[in-house]
Design a protein around this motif. Structure first.
Motif, PDB file in Angstrom:
ATOM      1  N   GLY A 203       6.548   1.126 -28.517  1.00 13.12           N
ATOM      2  CA  GLY A 203       6.858   2.457 -29.038  1.00 13.12           C
ATOM      3  C   GLY A 203       7.325   2.456 -30.489  1.00 13.12           C
ATOM      4  O   GLY A 203       7.758   3.486 -31.000  1.00 13.12           O
ATOM      5  N   VAL A 204       7.244   1.298 -31.148  1.00 16.77           N
ATOM      6  CA  VAL A 204       7.633   1.232 -32.567  1.00 16.77           C
ATOM      7  C   VAL A 204       6.752   2.171 -33.406  1.00 16.77           C
ATOM      8  O   VAL A 204       7.236   2.909 -34.259  1.00 16.77           O
ATOM      9  N   ARG A 206       5.176   4.826 -32.405  1.00 23.63           N
ATOM     10  CA  ARG A 206       5.523   6.202 -32.063  1.00 23.63           C
ATOM     11  C   ARG A 206       6.753   6.653 -32.843  1.00 23.63           C
ATOM     12  O   ARG A 206       6.799   7.761 -33.366  1.00 23.63           O
ATOM     13  N   ARG A 207       7.739   5.758 -32.927  1.00 21.33           N
ATOM     14  CA  ARG A 207       8.953   6.084 -33.670  1.00 21.33           C
ATOM     15  C   ARG A 207       8.629   6.310 -35.152  1.00 21.33           C
ATOM     16  O   ARG A 207       9.182   7.193 -35.797  1.00 21.33           O
ATOM     17  N   LEU A 208       7.695   5.476 -35.677  1.00 23.35           N
ATOM     18  CA  LEU A 208       7.324   5.627 -37.090  1.00 23.35           C
ATOM     19  C   LEU A 208       6.582   6.935 -37.330  1.00 23.35           C
ATOM     20  O   LEU A 208       6.611   7.481 -38.427  1.00 23.35           O
ATOM     21  N   ASN A 209       5.921   7.432 -36.288  1.00 22.30           N
ATOM     22  CA  ASN A 209       5.180   8.687 -36.435  1.00 22.30           C
ATOM     23  C   ASN A 209       6.078   9.893 -36.640  1.00 22.30           C
ATOM     24  O   ASN A 209       5.609  10.933 -37.087  1.00 22.30           O
ATOM     25  N   VAL A 210       7.368   9.787 -36.309  1.00 19.51           N
ATOM     26  CA  VAL A 210       8.257  10.928 -36.579  1.00 19.51           C
ATOM     27  C   VAL A 210       8.918  10.803 -37.955  1.00 19.51           C
ATOM     28  O   VAL A 210       9.716  11.636 -38.334  1.00 19.51           O
TER      29      VAL A 210
ATOM     30  N   ILE B  57       5.217  15.799 -33.287  1.00 12.80           N
ATOM     31  CA  ILE B  57       4.432  14.636 -32.875  1.00 12.80           C
ATOM     32  C   ILE B  57       3.499  14.969 -31.713  1.00 12.80           C
ATOM     33  O   ILE B  57       2.730  14.134 -31.276  1.00 12.80           O
ATOM     34  N   LYS B  80       9.029  16.618 -41.289  1.00  8.86           N
ATOM     35  CA  LYS B  80       9.509  15.282 -40.931  1.00  8.86           C
ATOM     36  C   LYS B  80      10.576  14.776 -41.897  1.00  8.86           C
ATOM     37  O   LYS B  80      11.381  13.928 -41.546  1.00  8.86           O
ATOM     38  N   LEU B  87      14.097   9.449 -30.056  1.00 12.12           N
ATOM     39  CA  LEU B  87      13.148   9.609 -28.954  1.00 12.12           C
ATOM     40  C   LEU B  87      13.793   9.151 -27.658  1.00 12.12           C
ATOM     41  O   LEU B  87      14.778   8.404 -27.659  1.00 12.12           O
ATOM     42  N   ALA B  91      12.185   1.954 -29.611  1.00 11.90           N
ATOM     43  CA  ALA B  91      11.863   0.556 -29.834  1.00 11.90           C
ATOM     44  C   ALA B  91      11.927   0.312 -31.327  1.00 11.90           C
ATOM     45  O   ALA B  91      11.472   1.134 -32.112  1.00 11.90           O
ATOM     46  N   PHE B  92      12.516  -0.797 -31.681  1.00 17.04           N
ATOM     47  CA  PHE B  92      12.593  -1.151 -33.099  1.00 17.04           C
ATOM     48  C   PHE B  92      12.143  -2.598 -33.259  1.00 17.04           C
ATOM     49  O   PHE B  92      11.891  -3.287 -32.281  1.00 17.04           O
ATOM     50  N   TYR B 105      14.381   2.069 -42.364  1.00 12.21           N
ATOM     51  CA  TYR B 105      14.113   3.497 -42.150  1.00 12.21           C
ATOM     52  C   TYR B 105      14.683   4.338 -43.285  1.00 12.21           C
ATOM     53  O   TYR B 105      14.099   5.335 -43.706  1.00 12.21           O
TER      54      TYR B 105
END
Lengths: 370, 256
Positions: A203-204, A206-210, B57, B80, B87, B91-92, B105
């Protein structure tokens, strides 16, 4: 630009800390290269001796016959030619040494000087040829039945040895550029496929997509990082080849390093695009691993990495000559060994660019974010 | 485009279908600037889908949403920049430490906040050299809140911020959310814990099968229920079992 530098810096850190990735991209190819290079697998072939017979008499024919009998036993290969041709052949690595039989060879009241030239770097071939020549000539002069009494008693000989520095690098010279090409493929495919799939599954992405940059810029940043790493990795592998295996690169022309960099860049992009296609299409590692191996393994063995394409059956050559790894290995080998320029190998470069477009189109068509 | 200064988020007649299932079925509401807006509902009610459409999204089938007067679909990139998102599943990067992850970030938004300040705010300063996978559940949630705050957002989205946490870790996240609220951020959060909504939210929307079935302050919703003549099945005591647990095991976090 600032954002790309942030992505590249972070990707570099991640890559450096991922020990598996380093093992795959550097330790594995270098180990393979050193093992194959040290064992010198070229010794499957007998040494090749060039002969220039200036006397052309019965005695010299007897000597050549004796070499012929070694050839029949596959201990030696002979090549009869004139001196200038033999010199060229030695320099290009087509033969390992040559002998010049002088005009006065075996003649009465003559001391004939036999000149033997060797390739300076081919120590094993040199000693094999030396033993064969010395034994053959000694035999010839001691044989009672074939040599007329006159010759035997009154004729004598000496041997002058010459060690010639050649461009021929033998198997090691062949191997090092091949391994560098193979490593480009490995890093291009494996580092991208498994990292991107992990990012996708966890999901990394997906997180970047926000975030405002979105994951596509992040993926481009990752690709730039990999290309930089691939170029560094290619230089390192070739440097290790130079230092440990003693190969020489580009006939001393420093420009060759720039050419190798450009070829690694193009080749790296080809395999990165393929990796992107696989990781975009596959939903997890179990889908990606077999496909990646299916692409990488045949190329590893059929693209002229470890042995020349020419030793394989024709139908294999007909297919394998179009593999991207074949184009890449040939390109690196041509500039680093034969001293060819990028223009001389434009056919191979074009082949790589066509593969790059094919891979990019597939990657764009198949990419799924989740 | 109507830009009511009081309403920072406007959701108009939102619908989203997955096959034959109406995940979101005509949802409309407004969120006022500076309020904590809760979306309650059972699992699968459509909370996350609604929130993800507002975040930009996911694409709605029908309807539109505005944040600070910007259309979520048309002005997606601008949106954005002004929202912060946590979320539901986070996940990082595996090979970066906590400091480096937040810093990464932060750089994506042009360093609007200091990473050290964020680490202090979410009380992870001592963990700054740890990897994400080495954190406890509560620490992971606080990290993802810190990352959602890197751009000093106008609107902060928290999707089930305390699901799966123990009572201490939950209180810790609550205190953090209250602190963020005091600093003036608007917060939209989903939860399926009623006591969480009661503790944190100014107004709540109760969602079931893709529709809003009630929308009011927690106090008003309870009053309306009592007005209907509701009698609790058991007498309410002045303390809950949650309070007993926290009294016995301590309010403070332990290794969390």
């Amino acid at each position: 630009m600032k954002i790309y530098s942030a992505i590249i810096l972070a990707s570099m850190k991640m890559y450096y800390r991922n020990k598996h990735a380093i093992i795959w991209s550097l330790v594995f190819p270098v180990t393979i290269m050193l093992i194959f290079g040290m064992f010198n697998f070229e010794r499957y072939n007998p040494p090749k001796l060039g002969i220039n017979d200036l006397s052309n008499n019965q005695i010299s024919k007897d000597l050549i016959n004796s070499f012929n009998s070694f050839q029949k036993e596959k201990i030696l290969e002979i090549d009869i030619d004139i001196q200038t041709n033999l010199e060229n052949k030695l320099i290009n690595g087509d033969i390992d040494g040559f002998i010049i039989i002088p005009k006065n060879f075996g003649l009465k009241n003559n001391i004939s000087d036999i000149e033997v030239s060797y390739d300076k770097n081919k120590i094993e071939e040199k000693s094999a040829i030396k033993i064969i020549i010395t034994n053959s000539i000694t035999d010839l002069f001691n044989k009672n039945n074939r040599i007329p009494e006159d010759y035997k008693i009154e004729s004598s000989y000496s041997i002058t040895e010459k060690n010639i520095v050649t461009n021929a690098q033998g198997f090691k010279g062949f191997l090092v550029p091949g391994i560098a090409a193979m490593a480009i493929m490995q890093t291009g495919l494996f580092s991208v496929v498994f990292t991107l799939i992990r990012f996708k599954v966890s999901g990394v992405l997906r997180r970047l997509n926000v975030t405002p940059i979105g994951s596509s810029h992040f993926i481009i940043g990752q690709m730039i990082t990999r290309v930089i790493l691939i170029i560094i990795q290619t230089y390192l592998i070739i440097l290790i080849g130079i230092i440990i295996l003693g190969v020489s690169i580009g006939k001393g022309d420093p420009l060759v390093w720039i050419e190798i960099g450009i070829i690694s860049l193009i080749g790296g992009l080809v395999f990165l695009a393929m990796g992107l296609g696989i990781s975009g299409w596959a939903t997890d590692e179990n889908m990606a691993a077999p496909l990646t191996n299916l692409i990488a393994l045949p190329m590893m063995f059929l693209s002229g990495v470890f042995f020349p394409l020419s030793v394989m059956p024709n139908w294999v050559i007909n297919i394998a000559q179009f593999f991207p790894l074949t184009f890449l290995a040939d390109s690196i080998r041509s500039v680093s060994l034969d001293g060819l320029s990028l223009i001389d190998i434009s056919g191979e470069i074009l082949g790589l660019i066509i593969w790059l477009f094919i891979a990019l189109i597939i990657a764009v068509k198949t990419f799924k974010w989740e | 485009m109507k830009n009511n200064t009081n309403n920072i988020v406007e959701v108009k007649n939102l619908s989203k279908n997955y096959g034959k299932i109406n995940a979101v079925d005509g949802i409309s509401f407004e969120v006022k600037s500076g309020e904590v807006f809760g979306m309650l509902g059972p699992n699968g009610a459509g909370k996350t889908t609604t929130v993800e459409i507002i975040e930009g999204i996911r694409q709605p089938d029908k309807g539109e949403t505005f944040i600070n007067g910007l259309n979520t679909i048309i002005d997606n990139k601008q949106i954005k920049k002004i929202i912060g998102v946590q979320l539901q599943q986070n996940a990082f990067f595996d090979y970066l430490n906590i400091y480096e992850i937040i810093d990464f970030y932060s750089k994506l938004y042009g360093n609007k906040t200091k990473t050290i300040d964020l680490l202090k705010k979410v009380e992870l300063i001592e963990k700054k050299n740890s990897k994400y996978k080495e954190l406890s559940g509560g620490q992971k949630q606080r990290l993802s809140i810190a990352i959602a705050l890197v751009n000093d957002p106008l609107v902060l989205f928290l999707d089930e911020p305390t699901t799966g946490l123990d009572p201490q870790a939950r209180r810790h996240v609550w205190n953090l959310i209250k602190q963020i609220r005091l600093e003036g951020s608007t917060i939209i959060m989903t939860t399926h814990y009623m006591e969480e909504a009661e503790e944190l939210c100014d107004r709540v929307a109760i969602i079931d099968t893709g529709k809003i079935v009630a929308l009011d302050t927690p106090g008003n919703l309870i009053d309306k229920l009592i007005d209907k003549g509701f009698k609790p099945k058991r007498t309410i005591k002045k303390a809950s079992l949650d309070d007993v647990f926290l009294d016995l095991t301590g309010q403070n976090l332990r290794g969390d």
